[in-house]
Enzyme design. Structure first.
Site, PDB file in Angstrom:
ATOM      1  N   PHE A 276       0.819  -1.285  -0.186  1.00  0.00           N
ATOM      2  CA  PHE A 276      -0.201  -0.437   0.325  1.00  0.00           C
ATOM      3  C   PHE A 276       0.894   1.212  -0.041  1.00  0.00           C
ATOM      4  CE2 PHE A 276      -2.213  -3.227   2.603  1.00  0.00           C
ATOM      5  CZ  PHE A 276      -2.811  -3.132   1.589  1.00  0.00           C
ATOM      6  N   ASP A 297       0.748  -1.268  -5.360  1.00  0.00           N
ATOM      7  CA  ASP A 297      -0.592  -0.264  -4.745  1.00  0.00           C
ATOM      8  C   ASP A 297      -1.121  -0.855  -5.787  1.00  0.00           C
ATOM      9  OD1 ASP A 297      -1.182   2.609  -3.015  1.00  0.00           O
ATOM     10  OD2 ASP A 297      -2.083   1.885  -4.488  1.00  0.00           O
ATOM     11  N   SER A 298      -3.006  -0.542  -5.517  1.00  0.00           N
ATOM     12  CA  SER A 298      -3.559  -0.748  -6.397  1.00  0.00           C
ATOM     13  C   SER A 298      -4.114   0.312  -7.689  1.00  0.00           C
ATOM     14  CB  SER A 298      -4.504  -1.364  -6.172  1.00  0.00           C
ATOM     15  OG  SER A 298      -5.439  -0.558  -4.911  1.00  0.00           O
ATOM     16  N   ASN A 328      -3.537  -5.824  -6.465  1.00  0.00           N
ATOM     17  CA  ASN A 328      -4.672  -5.519  -5.550  1.00  0.00           C
ATOM     18  C   ASN A 328      -3.074  -6.578  -3.608  1.00  0.00           C
ATOM     19  OD1 ASN A 328      -6.091  -7.603  -2.878  1.00  0.00           O
ATOM     20  ND2 ASN A 328      -7.358  -6.501  -4.424  1.00  0.00           N
ATOM     21  N   ALA A 329      -3.275  -5.887  -2.727  1.00  0.00           N
ATOM     22  CA  ALA A 329      -2.127  -6.773  -1.837  1.00  0.00           C
ATOM     23  C   ALA A 329      -2.604  -7.964  -1.687  1.00  0.00           C
ATOM     24  CB  ALA A 329      -2.085  -5.351  -0.815  1.00  0.00           C
ATOM     25  N   ASP A 349       0.756  -0.425   5.016  1.00  0.00           N
ATOM     26  CA  ASP A 349      -0.315   0.563   5.631  1.00  0.00           C
ATOM     27  C   ASP A 349      -0.933   0.749   4.177  1.00  0.00           C
ATOM     28  OD1 ASP A 349      -0.526   3.499   6.593  1.00  0.00           O
ATOM     29  OD2 ASP A 349       0.726   4.171   5.501  1.00  0.00           O
ATOM     30  N   CYS A 389      -5.093   3.179  10.444  1.00  0.00           N
ATOM     31  CA  CYS A 389      -5.135   4.535  10.495  1.00  0.00           C
ATOM     32  C   CYS A 389      -6.781   4.254  10.499  1.00  0.00           C
ATOM     33  CB  CYS A 389      -5.159   5.233   8.728  1.00  0.00           C
ATOM     34  SG  CYS A 389      -5.489   5.082   7.492  1.00  0.00           S
TER      35      CYS A 389
HETATM   36  N1  SAH Z   1       2.083   4.003   2.671  1.00  0.00           N
HETATM   37  C1  SAH Z   1       1.435   4.912   1.760  1.00  0.00           C
HETATM   38  C2  SAH Z   1      -0.089   5.560   2.069  1.00  0.00           C
HETATM   39  C3  SAH Z   1      -1.094   4.481   1.970  1.00  0.00           C
HETATM   40  S1  SAH Z   1      -2.444   5.159   1.500  1.00  0.00           S
HETATM   41  C4  SAH Z   1       2.092   6.495   2.569  1.00  0.00           C
HETATM   42  O1  SAH Z   1       2.750   6.529   3.057  1.00  0.00           O
HETATM   43  O2  SAH Z   1       1.798   7.478   1.365  1.00  0.00           O
HETATM   44  C5  SAH Z   1      -3.669   3.213   1.124  1.00  0.00           C
HETATM   45  C6  SAH Z   1      -3.208   2.692   0.058  1.00  0.00           C
HETATM   46  O3  SAH Z   1      -3.353   2.132  -0.702  1.00  0.00           O
HETATM   47  C7  SAH Z   1      -3.233   3.815  -1.523  1.00  0.00           C
HETATM   48  O4  SAH Z   1      -2.539   4.637  -2.039  1.00  0.00           O
HETATM   49  C8  SAH Z   1      -4.690   3.236  -2.246  1.00  0.00           C
HETATM   50  O5  SAH Z   1      -4.231   2.826  -3.790  1.00  0.00           O
HETATM   51  C9  SAH Z   1      -3.944   1.442  -1.904  1.00  0.00           C
HETATM   52  N2  SAH Z   1      -5.085   0.701  -1.918  1.00  0.00           N
HETATM   53  C10 SAH Z   1      -6.399   0.436  -1.171  1.00  0.00           C
HETATM   54  N3  SAH Z   1      -6.475  -0.355  -2.034  1.00  0.00           N
HETATM   55  C11 SAH Z   1      -5.855  -1.866  -2.090  1.00  0.00           C
HETATM   56  C12 SAH Z   1      -5.161  -2.978  -2.250  1.00  0.00           C
HETATM   57  N4  SAH Z   1      -6.040  -4.086  -2.481  1.00  0.00           N
HETATM   58  N5  SAH Z   1      -4.659  -3.843  -3.391  1.00  0.00           N
HETATM   59  C13 SAH Z   1      -3.470  -2.490  -2.861  1.00  0.00           C
HETATM   60  N6  SAH Z   1      -3.052  -1.211  -2.947  1.00  0.00           N
HETATM   61  C14 SAH Z   1      -4.743  -0.446  -2.403  1.00  0.00           C
END
Ligand code: SAH
Length: 445
Positions: A276, A297-298, A328-329, A349, A389
């Site tokens: 993420f 990230d997705s 997808n994470a 995160d 968060c």
């Molecule tokens: N770590 C980052 C903030 C993450 S915010 C920083 O420090 O700036 C959460 C992120 O998760 C977003 O960018 C969103 O695009 C991503 N996200 C949401 N669902 C997801 C999924 N299923 N797989 C991968 N990424 C995802």
């Protein structure tokens, strides 16, 4: 469709005696006395003739004065306390509070030109968020009271007077969340530049994020207190980010994680995986300390910006490439674990899983699943930086869920740091929601 809000309070003409009264139930009274600023609609006496955003005198069931609050005609949070005493001039109170918020940042925020300048209730300014991104300020207005024209005027004037020279202020933008305006029954508005010309800039953070290489780096010069040296120094070590204050899913960057980026660098090593990653906040901080960084990230736009951020930090990365993966994470973690991948540093995160209290159970199992998958790939001596968060997930809940995952993964994790949001997101003890961000740094045996 938003109803048009009419008759927003013109606070310039409010006199103490003319302030409308809101009577609280015993439960509402107890809440205010506990130090929480919110009182729900079910805990106030019917207030029929109150105008949206009105300044109100708050009384307990016996008529004893409790303080002054801001009223919302539409939110379930009917009143938000703003003072224990009588306030008649909201505009000047807002102006004073913005200056106080600034003074707090001058005292406690260092080594960055990007931070939250005003954080709503945590700065005793319910419904107002202001972020500084170098020479650009980004404003979010979330309540009827803050949206009133005289208050908007006071906010902008105060910011210009306090910061025009101080930070070479070049733009103030307003970011609008249409959903919130709809909920608050405020007339629609577009995100826009409110003052100046600039809405894009480059921010710098954590000039001193030296991590394990600290021993080898020369010590930074000692700073004079109160000098202007709170701006980032040691430029070559600082991490830079592009900031488009009118775009991006949050206001450009995740400021609340800033100190956690620096904390993570103290332990990061070997092969790192940033899950993420958004625009690369953790990945870019980790890269100088790790042999390789893979970031997932997705969101393609987020990854494109992450790649541009990497280019901006070429000197810091010193030839190191970060591998950005769009996926997808959950799927990726499963596949990588099945393929036997191992990492020495893993950051999790995710976005808030619990948007409401009802989602709590589902959210907790989401966090557990994620942490379990990551732990399966964590090498011996590896570092897990795991975040949540969701403010409905308490710090204790989160620790519990990570402990569950550790148990299932047969790992006796050791807690190195139990962290929250950076200090520019003040954590007010009497407002549990202020502790919304949890960041645990753990080491696996
Ligand atoms: N770590 C980052 C903030 C993450 S915010 C920083 O420090 O700036 C959460 C992120 O998760 C977003 O960018 C969103 O695009 C991503 N996200 C949401 N669902 C997801 C999924 N299923 N797989 C991968 N990424 C995802």
């Amino acid at each position: 469709m938003a109803k048009r809000a009419s008759g927003l309070a013109d606070n310039s003409s409010i006199h103490e005696s003319s302030l409308p009264i809101v009577l609280l139930s015993p439960r509402g009274t107890a809440r205010v006395k506990s130090g929480h600023p919110w009182v729900y609609r079910s805990d106030i006496s019917p207030a029929e003739n109150l105008s949206p955003g009105a300044l109100v005198r708050v009384l307990d069931p016996r008529g004893k004065f409790l303080g002054t609050a801001l009223y919302s005609s539409s939110s379930q949070i009917a009143i938000r306390m703003i003072a224990r005493d009588q306030i008649t001039d909201l505009a000047s109170l807002v102006s004073d509070r913005i200056r106080a918020a600034l003074a707090y940042r001058q005292q406690f925020v260092a080594d960055t030109n990007a931070y939250r300048l005003v954080f709503s209730e945590a700065d005793f300014l319910p419904g107002l968020i202001i972020d500084r991104y170098n020479d650009v300020l980004s404003l979010q207005i979330l309540t009827q009271a803050m949206d009133a024209e005289p208050i908007r005027g006071a906010i902008i004037q105060t910011l210009i007077a306090a910061l025009k020279e101080e930070i070479n202020l070049a733009g103030i933008v307003e970011r609008v969340d249409p959903r919130i305006r709809d909920l608050e029954q405020l007339p629609p508005r577009q995100s826009a530049l409110l003052w100046g010309k600039k809405s894009e800039t480059i921010i710098t953070m954590n000039a001193e994020a030296k991590g394990l290489s600290e021993k080898r780096e020369p010590k930074a010069e000692k700073r004079e207190p109160n000098s202007q040296s709170r701006e980032p120094r040691a430029e070559s070590r600082a991490v830079r980010f592009h900031c488009h204050a009118l775009e991006g899913q949050k206001t450009g960057a995740f400021l609340d994680q800033r100190e956690n980026y620096a904390a993570a660098t103290r332990y990061a090593h070997g092969r790192a995986l940033d899950v993420f990653c958004y625009q690369g906040g953790f990945a870019l901080h980790l890269a100088p300390h790790c042999a390789s960084v893979t970031a997932v990230d997705s969101s393609r736009p987020a990854l494109e910006m992450a790649d541009q951020n990497a280019a901006l930090n070429r000197e810091l990365l010193n030839g190191k490439e970060i591998e950005w993966i769009e996926a997808n994470a959950f799927d990726l973690l499963r596949d990588y674990a099945a393929a036997g991948h191992k990492y020495d540093t893993i950051v999790l995160d995710p976005p808030a899983f619990a948007k409401t209290k009802r989602d709590l159970h589902k959210a907790l199992s989401g966090y557990k699943e994620l942490n379990l998958r990551a732990l399966k790939m964590l090498a011996s001596g590896g570092i897990l930086v795991t975040c949540s968060c969701s403010f409905h997930v308490s710090p204790a809940d989160f620790l519990g869920v990570v402990a569950d995952a550790a148990r299932d993964a047969h790992k006796s994790l050791r807690l190195l740091e139990n962290r929250g949001a950076a200090k520019d997101h003040p954590n007010v003890l009497t407002i549990p929601e202020a502790a919304y961000l949890k960041c645990l740094i753990l080491v696996a045996p």
